[in-house]
Design a protein around this motif. Structure first.
Motif, PDB file in Angstrom:
ATOM      1  N   ASP A  23       0.976  -1.225   0.097  1.00 15.92           N
ATOM      2  CA  ASP A  23       0.025  -0.077  -0.178  1.00 15.92           C
ATOM      3  C   ASP A  23       0.803   1.283  -0.002  1.00 15.92           C
ATOM      4  OD1 ASP A  23      -2.259  -1.468  -0.086  1.00 15.92           O
ATOM      5  OD2 ASP A  23      -2.840  -1.315   2.367  1.00 15.92           O
ATOM      6  N   SER A  24       2.194   0.759   0.343  1.00 18.30           N
ATOM      7  CA  SER A  24       2.995   2.327   0.638  1.00 18.30           C
ATOM      8  C   SER A  24       3.216   2.834  -0.695  1.00 18.30           C
ATOM      9  CB  SER A  24       4.220   2.082   1.425  1.00 18.30           C
ATOM     10  OG  SER A  24       4.994   1.153   0.644  1.00 18.30           O
ATOM     11  N   GLY A  25       3.142   1.705  -1.709  1.00 22.05           N
ATOM     12  CA  GLY A  25       3.634   2.235  -3.237  1.00 22.05           C
ATOM     13  C   GLY A  25       5.148   1.846  -3.260  1.00 22.05           C
ATOM     14  N   LYS A  26       5.853   1.121  -2.411  1.00 28.54           N
ATOM     15  CA  LYS A  26       7.003   0.969  -2.533  1.00 28.54           C
ATOM     16  C   LYS A  26       7.188  -0.168  -3.916  1.00 28.54           C
ATOM     17  CE  LYS A  26       8.615   1.801   2.188  1.00 28.54           C
ATOM     18  NZ  LYS A  26       9.017   1.241   3.062  1.00 28.54           N
ATOM     19  N   PRO A  27       8.442  -0.204  -4.781  1.00 27.47           N
ATOM     20  CA  PRO A  27       8.357  -0.832  -5.664  1.00 27.47           C
ATOM     21  C   PRO A  27       8.301  -2.608  -5.299  1.00 27.47           C
ATOM     22  CG  PRO A  27      10.571  -0.228  -5.365  1.00 27.47           C
ATOM     23  CD  PRO A  27       9.552   0.680  -4.319  1.00 27.47           C
ATOM     24  N   LEU A  28       7.398  -3.090  -6.403  1.00 28.28           N
ATOM     25  CA  LEU A  28       7.642  -4.682  -6.336  1.00 28.28           C
ATOM     26  C   LEU A  28       8.391  -5.240  -7.209  1.00 28.28           C
ATOM     27  CD1 LEU A  28       3.619  -5.220  -6.219  1.00 28.28           C
ATOM     28  CD2 LEU A  28       5.377  -5.523  -4.301  1.00 28.28           C
ATOM     29  N   SER A  29       9.122  -4.554  -7.826  1.00 28.74           N
ATOM     30  CA  SER A  29      10.537  -4.839  -8.466  1.00 28.74           C
ATOM     31  C   SER A  29      11.545  -4.003  -8.332  1.00 28.74           C
ATOM     32  CB  SER A  29       9.925  -5.101 -10.053  1.00 28.74           C
ATOM     33  OG  SER A  29      11.303  -5.450 -10.851  1.00 28.74           O
ATOM     34  N   ILE A  30      12.735  -4.422  -7.689  1.00 27.84           N
ATOM     35  CA  ILE A  30      13.786  -3.410  -7.248  1.00 27.84           C
ATOM     36  C   ILE A  30      15.090  -3.732  -8.283  1.00 27.84           C
ATOM     37  CG2 ILE A  30      15.358  -2.521  -5.348  1.00 27.84           C
ATOM     38  CD1 ILE A  30      13.122  -3.422  -3.521  1.00 27.84           C
TER      39      ILE A  30
END
Length: 400
Positions: A23-30
């Motif tokens: 939900d924080s919008g942090k990347p699901l692919s780094i």
């Protein structure tokens, strides 16, 4: 009624932790070493006093990356323990390396250091060991041999999260060390692995093997590899960020309490087995400061000497709801992957791998898998003791 054991344990807030990350919008692919990757790699490396950490998709790929990092060449030889999960050795097949298996110590299932030197040739470049079921192998003995013959040392620590050899964590000794973060391990993201090293060349080659885009550009300094800055060596072995989130949370808030609880619980289990049955506890050498994760609880019994049918005991216990198993992992050289040219990889002649490993076979013949209880399940343990005693009585073997 079932008297089993489930791992990993339920962590009430874990779903919220994962959801918060999404939900924080942090990347699901780094694509680089930022965010949760950097925090977990740095935290794990610091705990082991290592310079470099690299997350990958599995423990197997951590080992593959380690061997690739050593820049081993086809036809060279690596000495490998004969008893472990097959992934300790399997990546070497894909690199065209000749695997020279070494027999183990019959009482603990770890590589027998006294048998290593006779296997060394002018083609030998490295030694790879595991720490079977969490019991450290003889690190100093192996390091002395490596120094004498100028060999590299790869530690497979997948069974031994935070086990200690003379007060120092396993994974702190070799040129490179690897851990699995698979579902049954102490620290788990479901799948995943991590590699640690102090050697910049090993680290950079491991990065280039399984990472591309921004990670090589940020992590690799050697100008020789400049042409691989975007592509790496073409593979993608990254761990999923959500798996890293799960592992980091366990490491921060649960891991060492689990280790403490497992030590207390399994010490009690061992004591009761030895007091009341023919089972012996897991041997622990004097150099073992801690068994850490105790990845598998494997008491031993002389089935042949006591004329006890292993399968019969297991089936009898299972029918009554008790979770005892014959271990699935056996000596590595018995698998067709390592012996049969029917399953040839890179046209490598696997017939050279066939040999005899009597201690590995003896060790395997004496062990059974019991639940790796961790949370002081003493009432359940007593039910196991009573059931085993009953089995011995019904088969004419009196318990202690």
């Amino acid at each position: 009624m079932k008297y089993g054991f489930i791992w990993p344990p339920k962590i009430d807030e874990m779903g919220d932790i994962v959801k918060q990350y999404i939900d924080s919008g942090k990347p699901l692919s780094i694509p680089d070493d930022s965010g949760v990757y950097r925090e977990l790699e740095t935290t794990f490396a610091n705990l082991h006093n290592r310079k470099y950490g690299l997350l990958v998709s599995s423990g197997t790929m951590a080992l593959y990356s380690a061997f690739f990092g050593l820049n081993l060449l086809p036809g060279q030889e690596v000495i490998c323990t004969a008893f472990s999960y097959h992934a300790t050795a399997a990546p070497l097949l894909h690199l065209g390396i000749k695997i020279v298996f070494c027999d183990v110590e019959e009482d603990i299932g770890n590589i027998d250091v006294s048998k290593i030197e006779e296997l060394i040739t002018n083609k030998t470049k490295a030694i790879v060991t595991n720490d079977q079921w969490g019991h450290p192998c003889d690190k100093e003995g192996i390091l002395n041999i490596c120094k004498k013959y100028n060999l590299r040392y790869v530690e497979d620590c997948s069974h031994a999260h935070f086990s200690e050899y003379k007060g120092k964590y396993v994974g702190s000794f070799g040129d490179v060390a690897c851990w699995s973060l698979q579902g049954n391990k102490l620290l788990t993201g479901g799948e995943g692995g991590i590699l640690l090293t102090d050697n910049q060349e090993i680290f950079e080659r491991a990065v280039l093997l399984g990472h591309n885009l921004k990670r090589p550009a940020k992590s690799v300094r050697n100008e020789y590899y400049k042409g691989l800055e975007r592509t790496g060596y073409g593979l993608k072995l990254r761990i999923h960020p959500l798996a890293a989130v799960m592992v980091l949370h366990q490491l921060k808030y649960y891991c060492f309490d689990w280790i403490k609880g497992r030590k207390e619980t399994l010490n009690y289990f061992e004591k009761r087995l030895q007091e009341e049955t023919f089972f012996k506890g897991m041997v622990k050498k004097d150099y073992v400061t801690s068994m850490g994760a105790w990845y598998g609880f494997k008491p031993t019994i002389d089935f042949e000497g006591l004329n006890i049918d292993k399968s019969n005991l297991v089936n009898w216990m299972n029918e009554r709801g008790f979770e005892i198993k014959i271990p699935k992992s056996k000596s590595i050289p018995t698998y067709e992957l390592f012996t049969s040219d029917k399953y040839k990889i890179n046209n490598y002649d696997k017939n050279t791998l066939i040999n005899s490993y009597p201690n590995a076979e003896k060790y395997y013949s004496k062990i059974l898998t019991f639940p790796t209880y961790t949370f002081h399940e003493y009432e359940l343990i007593e039910k196991y003791i009573e059931a085993i005693k009953e089995y011995f009585k019904t088969t004419g073997n009196m318990s202690r």
